[in-house]
Motif scaffolding. Structure first.
Motif, PDB file in Angstrom:
ATOM      1  N   ASN A  56      82.778  33.919  17.045  1.00 52.23           N
ATOM      2  CA  ASN A  56      82.213  34.722  16.588  1.00 52.23           C
ATOM      3  C   ASN A  56      81.188  34.596  16.198  1.00 52.23           C
ATOM      4  O   ASN A  56      81.168  33.413  15.068  1.00 52.23           O
ATOM      5  N   LYS A  82      79.606  37.425  20.074  1.00 49.23           N
ATOM      6  CA  LYS A  82      78.691  37.903  19.506  1.00 49.23           C
ATOM      7  C   LYS A  82      79.404  39.860  19.509  1.00 49.23           C
ATOM      8  O   LYS A  82      80.096  40.227  19.915  1.00 49.23           O
ATOM      9  N   ALA A  83      79.696  39.899  18.156  1.00 50.12           N
ATOM     10  CA  ALA A  83      80.526  41.478  16.693  1.00 50.12           C
ATOM     11  C   ALA A  83      80.191  41.619  15.957  1.00 50.12           C
ATOM     12  O   ALA A  83      80.386  40.886  14.973  1.00 50.12           O
ATOM     13  N   ASP A  84      80.020  43.107  15.190  1.00 46.23           N
ATOM     14  CA  ASP A  84      80.103  43.428  14.004  1.00 46.23           C
ATOM     15  C   ASP A  84      81.421  43.935  13.995  1.00 46.23           C
ATOM     16  O   ASP A  84      81.529  44.423  14.537  1.00 46.23           O
ATOM     17  N   GLN A  87      82.613  47.180  13.112  1.00 48.06           N
ATOM     18  CA  GLN A  87      82.708  48.384  14.092  1.00 48.06           C
ATOM     19  C   GLN A  87      83.377  47.931  15.277  1.00 48.06           C
ATOM     20  O   GLN A  87      84.193  46.999  15.777  1.00 48.06           O
ATOM     21  N   ASP A  89      84.437  49.362  18.094  1.00 49.65           N
ATOM     22  CA  ASP A  89      84.273  49.081  19.791  1.00 49.65           C
ATOM     23  C   ASP A  89      83.608  47.994  19.870  1.00 49.65           C
ATOM     24  O   ASP A  89      84.409  46.972  20.527  1.00 49.65           O
ATOM     25  N   GLU A  90      83.143  47.675  18.845  1.00 52.56           N
ATOM     26  CA  GLU A  90      83.021  45.764  18.893  1.00 52.56           C
ATOM     27  C   GLU A  90      83.968  44.748  19.638  1.00 52.56           C
ATOM     28  O   GLU A  90      84.311  43.598  19.673  1.00 52.56           O
ATOM     29  N   GLN A  93      86.075  44.817  22.662  1.00 55.97           N
ATOM     30  CA  GLN A  93      85.301  44.588  23.254  1.00 55.97           C
ATOM     31  C   GLN A  93      85.736  42.617  23.044  1.00 55.97           C
ATOM     32  O   GLN A  93      85.728  41.794  24.044  1.00 55.97           O
ATOM     33  N   MET A  94      85.371  42.113  21.903  1.00 58.23           N
ATOM     34  CA  MET A  94      85.498  41.019  21.786  1.00 58.23           C
ATOM     35  C   MET A  94      86.711  40.965  22.111  1.00 58.23           C
ATOM     36  O   MET A  94      87.119  39.206  22.344  1.00 58.23           O
TER      37      MET A  94
END
Length: 286
Positions: A56, A82-84, A87, A89-90, A93-94
């Motif tokens: 990540n 990629k993910a914050d 957050q 939703d991120e 998704q990750m």
């Protein structure tokens, strides 16, 4: 004649290369904040121990891709994602992408963290929220996603005697107050209670949850603390073992906590700090 060992210099404190046993074969892992520093070493260490790894990152995708290629060079699968982590939703998704890529996950290392330092009365709400969002809320979101996947998949004893392993990267500052860093110290104290509460709840499912508390580690974020002989000597006043930690020190601890060798260990923080939490200022009587 003194029997004390002199502190290693900034240029001589590095560790020899580790020979990793393949204790994590068939156990895909996800490591947040894995494109530099401690996260990078952890991702590479898990791969050398036989795990496929999701790397990540938030910035510097080139670094994440380079690490993924190194992992593939060890004969393992890798994906850069990629993910914050602050957050929802991120994060969701990750984890979905990692699970789709590897089939499942067995190990989750919540390592992503940052600092936004300020004197307490000058600290802004944005500085507070940014640190709590990444360092603490990010761990909640990632650990929740990992737990859901472990429960969905169930126990596979031929792979690991645990259903899943969660490792929360904390800090010595879950124990040691840190003036000028109230947001950071609060986030790390919160990680400790989050980790222990999760461990208590998830232990009956054979999901193990532990923390690691690094001390002074040689990473880009703290270069000023070790890059000159003067700074290094000053730092060593806080480290009884008289050397700075290397990212590989943390990677070794993560591999052990992720392996079946630590199967009866849950709900604990392993401090990897050269004795920093021993309050060295009291070594001579206070």
């Amino acid at each position: 004649m003194s029997n004390s060992v002199p502190a290693a210099s900034p240029d001589t404190a590095r560790l020899p290369r580790t020979a990793w046993p393949k204790v994590l074969e068939g156990q895909p892992a996800l490591v947040t904040g894995a494109n530099s520093g401690i996260g990078r070493a952890v991702a590479l260490g898990l791969a050398q121990a036989g795990a496929d790894v999701a790397v990540n990152y938030v910035v510097n995708p080139e670094s994440a891709e380079e690490i993924a290629h190194q992992i593939e060079g060890f004969g393992q699968r890798a994906i850069a994602l990629k993910a914050d982590v602050s957050q929802e939703d991120e994060v969701e998704q990750m984890f979905a992408k990692a699970i789709n890529h590897f089939g499942t996950l067995h190990i989750s290392v919540s390592n992503a963290g940052l600092q936004r330092d300020a004197p307490f009365d000058e600290m802004t709400l944005e500085q507070w929220n940014t640190v709590i969002g990444v360092n603490l809320t990010g761990q909640f979101l990632c650990n929740r996603a990992a737990t859901r996947e472990f429960k969905r998949r169930g126990l596979v004893e031929s792979v690991s005697v645990a259903m899943g392993k969660i490792i929360c990267m904390s800090s010595v500052h879950q124990e040691i107050p840190w003036a000028g860093h109230a947001n950071y110290a609060a986030s790390k104290g919160g990680i400790m209670q989050l980790m222990q509460s999760m461990a208590q709840e998830l232990a009956p499912l054979r999901i193990r949850v532990n923390g690691i508390g690094p001390g002074a580690i040689r990473t880009p974020i703290n270069t000023a603390a070790w890059s000159t002989p003067e700074a290094y000597a000053d730092l060593m006043k806080l480290v009884p073992y008289k050397r700075i930690g290397e990212p590989e020190d943390i990677a070794r601890a993560v591999v052990w906590l992720a392996s079946d060798a630590s199967d009866y260990v849950t709900g604990t923080t392993l401090f990897v700090d050269g004795g920093m939490t021993l309050f060295p200022g009291f070594a001579t009587g206070g």
